[in-house]
Design an enzyme around this catalytic site. Structure first.
Site, PDB file in Angstrom:
ATOM      1  N   TYR A 329     -34.594   1.307 -13.743  1.00  0.00           N
ATOM      2  CA  TYR A 329     -34.820   2.844 -14.006  1.00  0.00           C
ATOM      3  C   TYR A 329     -34.736   2.730 -16.320  1.00  0.00           C
ATOM      4  CZ  TYR A 329     -35.283   7.413 -14.792  1.00  0.00           C
ATOM      5  OH  TYR A 329     -35.297   9.024 -15.673  1.00  0.00           O
ATOM      6  N   CYS A 785     -59.228  66.995  10.977  1.00  0.00           N
ATOM      7  CA  CYS A 785     -59.313  66.084   9.690  1.00  0.00           C
ATOM      8  C   CYS A 785     -60.525  66.951   9.399  1.00  0.00           C
ATOM      9  CB  CYS A 785     -59.623  64.989  11.052  1.00  0.00           C
ATOM     10  SG  CYS A 785     -61.482  65.381  12.105  1.00  0.00           S
ATOM     11  N   CYS A 820     -64.062  59.360   9.780  1.00  0.00           N
ATOM     12  CA  CYS A 820     -64.123  60.179   8.404  1.00  0.00           C
ATOM     13  C   CYS A 820     -62.535  59.893   8.057  1.00  0.00           C
ATOM     14  CB  CYS A 820     -63.844  61.673   8.124  1.00  0.00           C
ATOM     15  SG  CYS A 820     -62.325  62.148   8.907  1.00  0.00           S
TER      16      CYS A 820
END
Length: 894
Positions: A329, A785, A820
């Site tokens: 390295y 509802c 709904c």
DNA sequence: GCAAGGTC
């Protein structure tokens, strides 16, 4: 038991797993082609553990500005001292991150194997951050090793401990400062100077960086020293003694004098009695030391000095050789060979070479004898060849050959010689001469990059006298220092701590690319007009922008953080304030920069105003803190005039809050929320008439920070769930909450206290927030509802802050076309006496992903039921007790 | 379009 091990790079992962497994690890692919996964079994704490080892490639996360602050014209450059920053994963590294995320899921323990230096510790914490997001309670251990050898990695496994947060914090401070200061000055310089010198600098990027500017400073300083140099005449006496062809020069012990008459008198004195008396003859062994094991800085210097390849190119070639497995390295600060390296085997590989093979063979016979330096980065060994090859060409061959020869040389013996020193006296003036006889070249036989010349000298004996061939008065003049070569520049950078061994070449390359400096005769660095103009411009303001001192001061502070003496938050803030002040003054005196550049660029400056507002608008104020990344979220308008809130961390963080159509207008209210804190700004809404629950007037100032779950429900606030953002909030040292600075914080705090007091004495909109009633799902009592039928009561099942809460919805089954869109929280209809306003049930919902019912159907007004009408009239029923004659605000039943 | 620091 499964243990996830993560190293800083693939190469390290490979070798560490090789050593720990005794060479029996199995390799499989990770998501990144460069970062493999190695698996093996290991006895860990007496148990058989399955080890998985993978790697990152250096830093996994990087500090970046967020949102509009990234854009050059998105904010004033001075705002970058406070702008939110976050650590995020760049595109290139996402695959590495994904591999780690995947592997950690099934792991019980995480062991960090990053390099044992500051950056390595920080990289370790980046890995930890990523892993903890997946597995918050995973056990975390740090392996500490000084080299990657079998012995060292086994010792590391036996001495696992906690990672060092202090060291990591220091790096985060450095990184954040580099970004803020670099970006602020770069944008300021570039944007301003392109307007001041449009003909010359319109297309220049004029960057500032804490390393590149001092590097430029070295070049300018030396250049000016050369320019300003005034030669001074001097005089000296030279004595020569020639016998046959050998001429020996005796050097005056006074070396030289700047006083001509005095020197002439001494010369005359010598001539009056020119007999030389040998006062001393000393012969002693002298050696020329073999080189130290090779580190990066030395490789770069030699590349530049001897191989005539510049540092950046040398490193590029070295990396290529490394990637072919030919050398170790190449970025290392170590100049000590660790024990157990197997040096003889490495030498053995070179015995067949035509040029250095014989030397290698002899070296093996004599035994390797590495010279030991004093530096170790505790991660990589010195640079050395790992494989023999004779098929390289051009510069690759030059660099490889140098590394091999250096390796053989540093294992060899020092060159040996005999040095003779002769001291003479001529009428009380002393002179000295040296001779050198070389006895053994040793390392020099394989190392042509250094010379050691023998110097012949006559045989002299103490007490002997002789008549010199000449005694001359010689005049000369002092000469200017040399301009800097690349090797000189690297030495200066190293001496002053500018950059690291891995980055010296890059900083030098950068100031060349920016046209701050150029090369004379292809060797010597000279500043360009832009470079010298910038340095002198800042110098004239009295700032040491191009001096190494500022960086050195920061370095001391960083060491203080590592040692636990200094608080990273304090250091960061102090440094920010220091540079903010420099920046402010630099803007004030920007004309000095113009003047200096005008002188060097030989161009008249255009007159521009002294401010940093270069085409950017006001910064948006934060509404709330993002629950995902911690950045501020700001109010934005869409083209169709609807509003939404988005995270400043966009694009990596895609958190946003979209308001439904019922919200006609929304803007920031002046105050922050007393319940949610100063991070959360109140919003002033204008609702479409009748679309909200009764106790929300059409114009309403409220909080979406979580203290008012009803409001959030009615506004359908949800999280836009995209891919998980690849971001991490900067830990500890910065957060968005304090980004306005201390003064503003105090003002906000004071204002907030006032608001809190008002809220204590004035009734405000109550929030039905108590715990959900423990009711079974079923008929909706008297709730109808939109179909006009009894609604059905449901319970939130999803694991969200609303889990367990009841709501009413149409009783028709899901998917039924006639169903709904009616939706109503059950606790809207409960008696508010069960609520406890001081203990909101959703303290900080963080914009959960609860799929609230779609409110885009008929409005509340259209589906009018007796007790759900607008409440901004006293003739309607109370939203709290549903009696007439008062509103919820003054309900006597609360 | 910005820094410096890692590393295929």
């Amino acid at each position: 038991m499964k243990i996830l091990n993560v190293a800083e790079k693939n190469d390290a992962a490979k070798h560490i797993s090789g050593f720990l497994s005794g060479g029996n690890s199995q390799r499989r692919e990770g998501l990144s082609p460069y970062n493999k996964i190695y698996e093996f079994n290991y006895n860990f704490r007496g148990r058989n553990a399955k080890m998985t080892m993978t790697s990152v490639s250096g830093h996994l996360l990087n500090h970046e500005f967020v949102g509009q602050y990234r854009k050059w014209l998105g904010c004033s450059p001075d705002a970058l001292f406070d702008a939110p920053v976050m650590k995020e994963c760049s595109e290139d590294y996402l695959k590495i991150k994904s591999t780690i995320e995947r592997e950690v899921r099934s792991s019980d323990v995480l062991i960090i194997w990053t390099d044992c230096d500051r950056e390595g510790e920080n990289i370790g914490f980046e890995i930890i951050t990523v892993c903890q997001r997946i597995k918050p309670n995973i056990e975390i251990l740090r392996a500490k090793f000084s080299e990657i050898t079998s012995q060292s990695v086994r010792r590391a496994m036996a001495t696992l401990g906690p990672p060092n947060k202090l060291i990591s914090d220091a790096v985060d401070v450095r990184s954040e400062l580099d970004l803020r200061i670099g970006a602020a000055f770069t944008r300021f310089q570039t944007l301003r100077l392109k307007r001041v010198f449009p003909e010359v600098l319109a297309n220049h990027l004029i960057s500032y960086g804490s390393c590149q500017f001092p590097t430029l400073g070295f070049v300018v300083e030396r250049y000016k020293a050369v320019q300003d140099f005034i030669p001074e005449p001097f005089w000296k006496i030279k004595v020569v003694h020639k016998i046959k062809d050998v001429s020996v020069e005796f050097v005056w012990k006074r070396v030289k004098l700047f006083d001509q008459p005095f020197c002439e008198i001494l010369h005359e004195k010598c001539l009056e009695n020119p007999k030389a008396v040998v006062e001393n003859v000393l012969t002693k062994p002298k050696s020329k030391w073999r080189p130290l094991p090779l580190d990066t800085v030395e490789l770069e210097k030699v590349g530049s000095r001897k191989l005539k390849i510049n540092a950046k190119e040398t490193m590029r070639i070295a990396e290529r050789l490394y990637n072919q497995g030919l050398i170790s390295y190449p970025r290392t600060e170590t100049n000590i060979f660790p024990s157990g390296m197997g040096l003889p085997q490495l030498v053995e590989a070179h015995t067949a070479d035509n040029n250095w093979g014989q030397f290698a063979a002899k070296l093996l016979e004599d035994g390797v004898n590495p010279r030991q330096g004093k530096k170790s980065d505790q991660a990589h060994p010195p640079i050395h060849p790992t494989k023999y090859i004779d098929k390289l060409q051009g510069n690759e061959r030059k660099v490889y050959e140098y590394i091999v020869r250096h390796f053989l040389a540093c294992l060899s013996k020092d060159a040996e010689g005999l040095e003779t020193t002769v001291e003479i006296d001529i009428n009380n003036e002393k002179f000295i001469a040296h001779g050198l006889q070389i006895l053994a070249l040793n390392y020099l036989e394989v190392y042509p990059y250094e010379k050691w010349n023998a110097k012949e000298i006559h045989e002299y004996k103490r007490g002997q006298t002789f008549n010199p061939t000449s005694i001359d008065l010689v005049n000369g003049e002092t000469s200017a220092p040399r301009l800097l070569t690349e090797a000189d520049l690297i030495s200066l950078m190293e001496k002053h701590g500018i950059g690291t061994d891995a980055t010296h070449a890059e900083h030098i390359d950068k100031i060349k690319t920016r046209e701050y400096v150029g090369l004379l005769e292809n060797i010597y660095f000279v500043p360009g007009e832009l470079g010298i103009g910038l340095v002198e411009g800042y110098d004239s303001m009295g700032f040491e922008m191009s001096k190494p001192r500022l960086r050195a001061e920061l370095e001391r502070d960083l060491q203080g953080i590592c040692d636990g003496i200094k608080d990273p938050k304090v250091v960061l803030q102090e440094q920010i304030e220091k540079y903010r002040e420099v920046f402010r003054k630099a803007v004030e005196q920007a004309n000095k920069l113009d003047e200096m550049l005008s002188k060097y660029l030989n161009t008249q400056p255009a007159i521009v105003e002294n401010n940093t507002n270069i085409a950017m608008g006001a910064l948006p104020e934060h509404v709330i803190k993002c629950s995902s990344c911690g950045c501020g979220m700001v109010l934005r308008a869409r083209h169709n005039n609807t509003s939404f809130i988005s995270c400043l961390g966009y694009p990596p963080c895609r958190q946003s809050i979209w308001f439904p159509e019922k919200v006609i207008e929304v803007c920031l209210a002046p105050d922050t929320c007393v319940e949610c804190g100063t991070d959360v700004r109140l919003l002033k809404f204008k609702f479409r008439g009748g679309t909200m629950a009764p106790f929300y007037p059409d114009v309403y100032t409220g909080c979406i920070g979580g203290c008012d779950p009803q409001l959030n429900a009615m506004l359908e606030i949800r999280q836009n769930v995209g891919s998980a953002p690849n971001v991490t909030v900067t830990p500890a040292v910065n957060n968005v909450a304090n980004y306005n600075g201390s003064n503003t914080r105090n003002v906000t705090q004071n204002r907030n206290d006032e608001f809190r007091n008002q809220r204590r004495t004035q009734p405000t909109v109550p929030r039905p927030t108590g715990p959900p009633p423990n009711l079974p799902d079923g008929d909706g009592d008297d709730v109808q509802c939109n179909c006009g039928q009894a609604a059905r009561r449901f319970t939130v099942q999803k694991d969200t802050p609303n889990k367990g809460r009841h709501f009413f919805s149409c009783s028709k089954p899901q998917g039924d076309a006639a169903r709904c869109t009616f939706f109503l929280w059950a606790d809207f209809t409960d008696n508010a006496s069960t609520s406890n306003r001081n203990e909101p049930r959703n303290p900080r919902p963080g914009f959960t992903n609860t799929n609230y019912n779609n409110h885009s159907g008929p409005s509340f007004k259209a589906r009018k039921r007796g007790n759900f009408t607008k409440t901004n009239s006293v003739s309607r029923k109370c939203g709290n007790c549903r009696q007439e004659g008062h509103t919820r605000n003054n309900c006597p039943n609360r």
